[in-house]
Design an enzyme around this catalytic site. Structure first.
Site, mmCIF file in Angstrom:
data_model
loop_
_atom_site.group_PDB
_atom_site.id
_atom_site.type_symbol
_atom_site.label_atom_id
_atom_site.label_comp_id
_atom_site.label_asym_id
_atom_site.label_seq_id
_atom_site.Cartn_x
_atom_site.Cartn_y
_atom_site.Cartn_z
ATOM 1 N N ASP A 161 8.955 5.969 -0.717
ATOM 2 C CA ASP A 161 9.070 4.565 -0.333
ATOM 3 C C ASP A 161 7.906 3.744 -0.911
ATOM 4 O O ASP A 161 6.886 4.298 -1.360
ATOM 5 C CB ASP A 161 9.093 4.461 1.199
ATOM 6 C CG ASP A 161 9.945 3.304 1.689
ATOM 7 O OD1 ASP A 161 10.126 2.332 0.936
ATOM 8 O OD2 ASP A 161 10.409 3.366 2.845
ATOM 9 N N ASP B 278 18.017 -1.821 2.862
ATOM 10 C CA ASP B 278 17.791 -1.361 4.230
ATOM 11 C C ASP B 278 18.950 -1.755 5.131
ATOM 12 O O ASP B 278 18.983 -1.380 6.299
ATOM 13 C CB ASP B 278 16.492 -1.964 4.788
ATOM 14 C CG ASP B 278 15.292 -1.089 4.463
ATOM 15 O OD1 ASP B 278 15.484 -0.045 3.808
ATOM 16 O OD2 ASP B 278 14.166 -1.451 4.853
HETATM 17 C C1 GLA Z 1 11.294 1.125 4.708
HETATM 18 C C2 GLA Z 1 12.541 1.819 4.230
HETATM 19 C C3 GLA Z 1 13.372 2.262 5.415
HETATM 20 C C4 GLA Z 1 12.551 3.176 6.293
HETATM 21 C C5 GLA Z 1 11.263 2.492 6.692
HETATM 22 C C6 GLA Z 1 10.338 3.433 7.400
HETATM 23 O O1 GLA Z 1 11.602 -0.081 5.317
HETATM 24 O O2 GLA Z 1 13.259 1.005 3.368
HETATM 25 O O3 GLA Z 1 14.551 2.911 4.991
HETATM 26 O O4 GLA Z 1 12.271 4.360 5.592
HETATM 27 O O5 GLA Z 1 10.571 1.969 5.560
HETATM 28 O O6 GLA Z 1 9.151 2.824 7.751
#
Ligand code: GLA
Length: 701
Positions: free
Chosen positions: A446, A505
């Site tokens: 990420d 997301d």
């Molecule tokens: C980001 C990612 C999510 C999740 C969160 C965790 O927002 O895009 O899918 O993994 O971090 O903190």
């Protein structure tokens, strides 16, 4: 005065490119449909030549691939140089053209004697008839460039004179959870420009462009296959000529040899071919990487929307059991597993299991997951550091910062300074240790913060690329996904190191189907994660039936991101049935040709994949139809002469099932020709909002 023209020709399966050199000027004579091998290029040039008008230099400036302002050209330039602190206009001379014997690569070279610099532009016809292009300059002088007072201030990957007819361009806008919103704009005299800043391409997908010719339907796709910031602009002059300039500001100053990142150009006769070209190219990039074993896209169960930070080892073990019952094949532990990470305010940088949540490390959980028949995946965000972390306390100077100035955070975190070798080395060692000590099949990598204050341009992504290369080489069985608060870091250049993208997301299936549709213009379904989230959705608050959520998730790399214990028995049953359907059809979905289906109702989205003797389609209605008898769904990509058995795999959408004309006939399967399916279509109940159907086809002998 310039002698007879010289030509270079590049041929793919459906595309030809012809460059024409006159003296030191290089024009793009043709970028379009494949020309016959014996096309008379002199005649082609004559057909393209124009006389001058009254208000032009007597030899009209041609622009071309390396325009020269000395000819009267007033448009953008490919590269700019300084000499002793003053802008200087290079004299590019001695143009030579070369072609490889297979006519797959052409390049042009120039020299500037005074600057002692050599410039090369190369175009290669690659998989899918996708043209890879870049510019390169090399210092040819005996002394270093800066000693001679020469500085390259910028160099674009590409300056492309747009073939006439491409009067509109579709680009993408976006924000967090609303990634990839397509916008189609006219290419007007006012010009257009886009930039992505912050060290990543961003939720607008960086610089994916699709020009279209409204008369013929032809498309011209474009993309810079590189990670980081981009600047793209289109300028059109009053004579109707438009150029596209695309660059990645990666610090060319003072370099004695410099390769720009690659830009991709695709010509296609229609939008469907453009999509297939990008998909073929993406698949070739994946396959070309030496560390990529061909992998089946296993069903993920991800913990994020199931429990965010609220878990301990026992809860995860229960979740894993429930996930396995649904048919999940990989259990992915998302954020929250490492030392001190009980919220997004702490812990980044300390890549060891949290001793409170995991007193015996990750081993027992992984063993449990494996005993349930799944493999294990883990979330990491290695480029970042929380001010509240052991790493930051030990090395407060390891983050991007300016001495003496405040250190503004985003999502409570700072960015590690990868321009310092010891920082990258430390992080790489931490991730390698995690992979060595634990059986990890997949990393969700990420990146939840823009890079600021800006690191030395290009160095962050350069170091990251090296890190991924090494990790992939040392741990070839571990697949890496690129996530950046959703689809904030997705580009073609990543494919190979990266095998999966997290497109958004937003798991709300109504939003997600739009986002998947847009991303799948460029990326094949197998690299696009698509999860069944909870209802109500934590981002939009919308409630959607499991049937709709699950059908939408089948068309991607399927996963589940919701707590099965909070689902009803019926929902779990429906989800398990859709997971089984995905497993049955993924070999088609992940290898075939994708077709986006047209429908008169703008709220109906259709996607269909054809592969060998099979095809699977998804048709989803998101709003309430103004008519009860929704227009029949016309399929695409079939052989008009072939006969297909068509079924609607169950489970069927509950409300719509009631309106199905002849359920028994659908169960047995209708046999229809490709011609009938593509022109007549299927009258499916699509009146009610949030109704989706899956259609399965098999050729019959
Ligand atoms: C980001 C990612 C999510 C999740 C969160 C965790 O927002 O895009 O899918 O993994 O971090 O903190």
């Amino acid at each position: 005065m310039n002698g007879s023209p010289r030509f270079s020709r590049l041929d793919g399966e459906r595309t030809s490119v012809v460059w024409m050199a006159r003296g030191d000027a290089l024009a793009l004579l043709h970028l379009g449909a494949r020309l016959p091998n014996d096309e008379d290029l002199v005649a082609l040039a004559a057909a393209a030549a124009r006389g001058r008008h009254e208000n032009q230099p007597d030899v009209p400036p041609t622009g071309g691939l390396l325009p020269d302002p000395r000819t009267g050209w007033r448009g953008p330039l490919l590269a700019e140089f300084d000499l002793h602190g003053q802008p200087v206009t290079p004299r590019w001379r001695e143009l030579t053209l070369q072609t490889t014997p297979d006519r797959r690569t052409i390049w042009a070279d120039w020299k500037d004697e005074a600057l002692e610099t050599h410039l090369r532009i190369s175009w290669t016809m690659d998989a899918g008839d996708v043209i890879r292009t870049r510019a390169q300059f090399i210092d040819t002088g005996p002394r270093a460039i800066d000693e001679r007072g020469v500085v390259t201030t910028r160099c674009a990957s590409l300056l492309l004179p747009l073939p006439r007819g491409f009067g509109h361009v579709t680009h993408f806008a976006g924000r967090w959870a609303d990634d990839m919103r397509a916008e189609r704009l006219p290419v007007t005299r006012a010009g257009l420009s886009w930039a992505s800043r912050g060290g990543k391409s961003g939720f607008a997908g960086g610089d994916w462009l699709a020009f279209d010719d409204a008369e013929t339907g032809a498309q011209l796709g474009f993309h810079i296959a590189a990670t980081g910031d981009h600047e793209v602009r289109i300028e059109r002059n009053d004579d109707g000529d438009a150029v596209l300039v695309a660059e990645t500001p990666v610090g060319v100053e003072g370099r004695s040899i410099f390769d720009t990142p690659e830009a991709l150009i695709v010509w296609a006769p229609d939008a469907a071919t453009l999509t297939r070209a990008f998909h073929t190219h993406a698949r070739a990039r994946l396959a070309r990487h030496p560390h990529n074993p061909p992998r089946e896209r296993r069903v993920h169960f991800n913990t994020w929307e199931a429990c965010t930070f609220d878990f301990d080892e026992a809860r995860l073990m229960r979740l894993a059991e429930d996930a396995a019952m649904l048919g999940a094949e990989r259990f992915v532990l998302d954020d929250g597993w490492f030392k001190g990470r009980s919220s997004d305010r702490a812990g980044l940088g300390d890549w060891v299991p949290d001793p409170v949540r995991f007193p015996n490390g990750l081993g027992p959980l992984i063993a449990h997951v494996k005993a349930l028949g799944m493999d294990f995946g883990l979330w990491v965000e290695p480029e970042m550091v929380s001010p509240d972390s052991d790493l930051y306390r030990a090395h407060p100077d390891w983050c991007l910062h300016e001495p003496g100035l405040p250190r503004p955070t985003e999502r409570n975190q700072l960015v590690l300074d990868f321009t310092r070798p010891e920082v990258g080395d430390h992080i790489q060692a931490c991730i390698a240790r995690l992979l060595r000590e634990n059986d990890i099949a997949y990393l969700k990598w990420d990146h939840n913060r823009r890079l600021f204050p800006l690191p030395a341009l290009g160095t962050h992504s350069g170091r990251l690329d090296m890190m991924w290369y090494q990790l992939r080489a040392d741990f070839p069985d571990t697949m890496i996904e690129s996530c950046s608060s959703g689809g904030g870091r997705i580009d073609m250049g990543l494919l190979g190191r990266i095998e999966r993208f997290w497109p958004s997301d937003n798991n709300d299936a109504i939003e997600r189907i739009r986002i998947m549709r847009e991303w799948s213009r460029f990326m094949p379904l197998e690299v696009l994660g698509s999860h069944v989230g909870p209802s109500p959705n934590p981002i939009t608050g919308r409630r959607l039936a499991m049937d709709f959520r699950a059908k939408v998730a089948v068309f991607g790399h399927m996963g589940v991101e919701a707590d099965p214990a909070r689902m009803t028995d019926k929902e779990r049953e429906s989800l398990a049935a859709h997971i089984a359907l995905y497993k049955q059809w993924r070999s088609v979905l992940h290898a075939g040709d994708l077709h986006h289906l047209a429908h008169p109702d703008p709220n109906v989205t259709g996607m269909m994949v054809t592969h060998e003797d099979k095809a699977l389609a998804l048709v989803a209605q998101t709003a309430f139809s103004p008519v009860f008898d929704a227009a029949p769904v016309r399929l695409a990509g079939l052989d008009p002469q072939a006969r297909y058995r068509v079924t609607l795999p169950e489970p069927w959408p509950p409300r719509a099932r009631h309106y199905l004309g002849d359920p028994d006939a659908w169960r047995a399967g209708l046999v229809l020709s490709g011609a009938a399916l593509m022109t007549h279509g299927l009258a499916l109940p699509l009146t009610h909002p949030e109704t989706a159907w899956i259609i399965a086809l098999e050729t019959i002998a």
